[in-house]
Every structure is written in C-alpha cells, then in structure tokens.
Design a protein around this motif. Structure first.
Motif, mmCIF file in Angstrom:
data_model
loop_
_atom_site.group_PDB
_atom_site.id
_atom_site.type_symbol
_atom_site.label_atom_id
_atom_site.label_comp_id
_atom_site.label_asym_id
_atom_site.label_seq_id
_atom_site.Cartn_x
_atom_site.Cartn_y
_atom_site.Cartn_z
ATOM 1 N N ASP A 1 -2.768 7.520 7.871
ATOM 2 C CA ASP A 1 -2.204 7.532 6.521
ATOM 3 C C ASP A 1 -3.312 7.297 5.500
ATOM 4 O OD1 ASP A 1 0.293 7.826 7.626
ATOM 5 O OD2 ASP A 1 1.114 5.961 6.827
ATOM 6 N N GLU A 2 -3.252 8.065 4.417
ATOM 7 C CA GLU A 2 -4.086 7.751 3.259
ATOM 8 C C GLU A 2 -3.205 6.930 2.337
ATOM 9 O OE1 GLU A 2 -6.711 9.742 -0.346
ATOM 10 O OE2 GLU A 2 -5.462 11.038 0.894
ATOM 11 N N VAL A 3 -3.713 5.773 1.903
ATOM 12 C CA VAL A 3 -2.913 4.854 1.101
ATOM 13 C C VAL A 3 -3.609 4.505 -0.201
ATOM 14 C CG1 VAL A 3 -1.801 3.844 3.133
ATOM 15 C CG2 VAL A 3 -3.864 2.772 2.214
ATOM 16 N N GLN A 4 -2.767 4.189 -1.190
ATOM 17 C CA GLN A 4 -3.282 3.645 -2.446
ATOM 18 C C GLN A 4 -3.155 2.136 -2.368
ATOM 19 O OE1 GLN A 4 -1.151 4.608 -6.062
ATOM 20 N NE2 GLN A 4 -3.029 4.378 -7.259
ATOM 21 N N GLU B 1 0.863 -1.173 0.000
ATOM 22 C CA GLU B 1 0.000 0.000 0.000
ATOM 23 C C GLU B 1 0.902 1.225 0.000
ATOM 24 O OE1 GLU B 1 -3.578 -2.132 2.542
ATOM 25 O OE2 GLU B 1 -2.515 -0.464 3.446
ATOM 26 N N LYS B 2 0.797 2.046 -1.019
ATOM 27 C CA LYS B 2 1.630 3.242 -1.138
ATOM 28 C C LYS B 2 1.013 4.384 -0.333
ATOM 29 C CE LYS B 2 3.594 2.288 -5.727
ATOM 30 N NZ LYS B 2 3.676 0.911 -5.624
ATOM 31 N N THR B 3 1.838 5.025 0.505
ATOM 32 C CA THR B 3 1.356 6.136 1.322
ATOM 33 C C THR B 3 1.221 7.375 0.450
ATOM 34 O OG1 THR B 3 2.474 5.214 3.250
ATOM 35 C CG2 THR B 3 1.825 7.536 3.368
ATOM 36 N N LEU B 4 0.019 7.944 0.449
ATOM 37 C CA LEU B 4 -0.251 9.174 -0.305
ATOM 38 C C LEU B 4 -0.110 10.396 0.590
ATOM 39 C CD1 LEU B 4 -3.394 7.893 -2.255
ATOM 40 C CD2 LEU B 4 -1.010 7.982 -3.061
ATOM 41 N N LYS C 1 -7.494 1.794 -5.731
ATOM 42 C CA LYS C 1 -8.391 2.562 -4.862
ATOM 43 C C LYS C 1 -7.607 3.097 -3.676
ATOM 44 C CE LYS C 1 -12.502 0.097 -6.268
ATOM 45 N NZ LYS C 1 -13.731 -0.554 -5.864
ATOM 46 N N THR C 2 -8.225 4.012 -2.924
ATOM 47 C CA THR C 2 -7.571 4.574 -1.740
ATOM 48 C C THR C 2 -8.334 4.168 -0.482
ATOM 49 O OG1 THR C 2 -8.788 6.659 -1.894
ATOM 50 C CG2 THR C 2 -6.649 6.559 -2.999
ATOM 51 N N SER C 3 -7.615 4.222 0.634
ATOM 52 C CA SER C 3 -8.190 3.908 1.939
ATOM 53 C C SER C 3 -7.379 4.650 2.989
ATOM 54 C CB SER C 3 -8.139 2.397 2.185
ATOM 55 O OG SER C 3 -8.858 2.064 3.360
ATOM 56 N N THR C 4 -7.853 4.631 4.224
ATOM 57 C CA THR C 4 -7.095 5.231 5.327
ATOM 58 C C THR C 4 -6.670 4.141 6.299
ATOM 59 O OG1 THR C 4 -9.113 5.702 6.584
ATOM 60 C CG2 THR C 4 -8.253 7.477 5.192
#
Length: 181
Positions: free
Chosen positions: A26-29, A7-10, A34-37
């Motif tokens: 963290d907001e992640v890709q 999961e890449k940290t945005l 898709k994105t998640s927290t």
C-alpha cells in the motif's frame, strides 16, 4: 477507535495470493502529509484455545514450525475458515488437535499477532470441563503434533528454556498463573 495517526491508503497492489495469506503493498499518506509504502500481510484470523483439565493442567501440543525452523510447545490453535465464527473454530480446533471437547468455553481476549505488518488477530478461549471425544475429527494431513498435559510450573520452565516461545501460549501461562492458584 482512535484515528489520531491514521494513514490514508492512496493505492494498493496485491503481490501474492496464497492458500493462507495474501501480501500487498500500500502507498499511504502519513499524518504529516508525506507518503510512504507499507508491505502488508492479510490473514483470515485464528483462534487459540487454553484447555484446562480438572486437575488444572494445560493441554498443549508440540509441533514443528517451519518459519522458526524448530519445534515449539503451543496451546491448540487454528485459522478461521471463511464465514466461520471464532467460537465454532475453537470447538473444531480443540477436537482436531487434542481429541477433547469442552462443556465450557469462555472468551478471553483477541490479540494482534504482528500489527507492524499483518492484520492477523487471534481470538483466545478458555476451555474447561474437558471430555474425551470417542471418534474425534482428525488433524489436517500436513499437521503433526504431540499432545501433553503440563502443570503451571512445567509451563513456566518451558518458557524459561524456550520450548514455549509464542505469544498466545505465554498469555495462556500468564492467565493460569493469575487464575488457577
């Protein structure tokens, strides 16, 4: 390390900075785009010591654990100080919590305690050839423990009745079962 599901940290936002832990969101890709927290706890890491006496008893401490609202029986353990090597922490914590030193420390394993939300790892060491320290370092001022030396059978009973409840101590008892018969 396998990064198959990385999961890449945005973005990252610290929400609490404490004496022992920090908390961030963290907001992640996700791997599917898709994105998640993620709510994350940052911890400096710790050591757990499995002190074995000459007659194959396990030295444990009973102490109150506020997050559980109860006392539990555990192997001696403590957090790493900034820049401190785990093996140094192991020596210090064994002395502080038990009054013992050990002529032999053997690294066993590093375990993740709660990888779903925390980065804490515990480095486990076996301490053997124990000796009493005449004037041991004292416990932290907010630490209260009762020291016990228990047999494998007593440890297994404590797991069964819930007095031993934490993963690091269960691992210690499993190690004893496999190695001290």
């Amino acid at each position: 390390m396998n990064k198959k599901f990385e999961e890449k940290t945005l973005s990252s936002k610290g929400i609490y900075k404490g004496r022992i832990i920090n908390v961030k969101i963290d907001e992640v890709q996700l791997p599917n785009g898709k994105t998640s927290t993620r709510e994350l706890v940052e911890h400096p890491g710790a050591v757990g010591i499995i002190p074995i006496t000459a007659d194959n008893k396990l030295i444990v401490v009973e102490q109150y654990r506020k997050p559980l609202e109860r006392s539990i029986v555990e192997i001696p353990a403590g957090k790493l100080e900034p820049g401190e090597l785990p093996e140094v922490t192991a020596v210090r914590e064994l002395e502080e919590e038990t009054g013992f030193g050990a002529n032999r420390f053997t690294y066993l394993q590093t375990i993740a305690t709660s990888p779903g939300f925390a980065n804490e790892v515990i480095h486990l060491y076996i301490a053997q050839d124990l000796y009493d320290i005449e004037e041991p370092a004292s416990l932290d001022e907010d630490e209260f423990v009762e020291l016990m030396a228990i047999t494998l059978e007593e440890a297994e009973e404590m797991i069964a009745d819930g007095r031993i409840f934490d993963a690091k101590t269960v691992i210690a008892v499993m190690w004893m079962r496999q190695n001290l018969k």
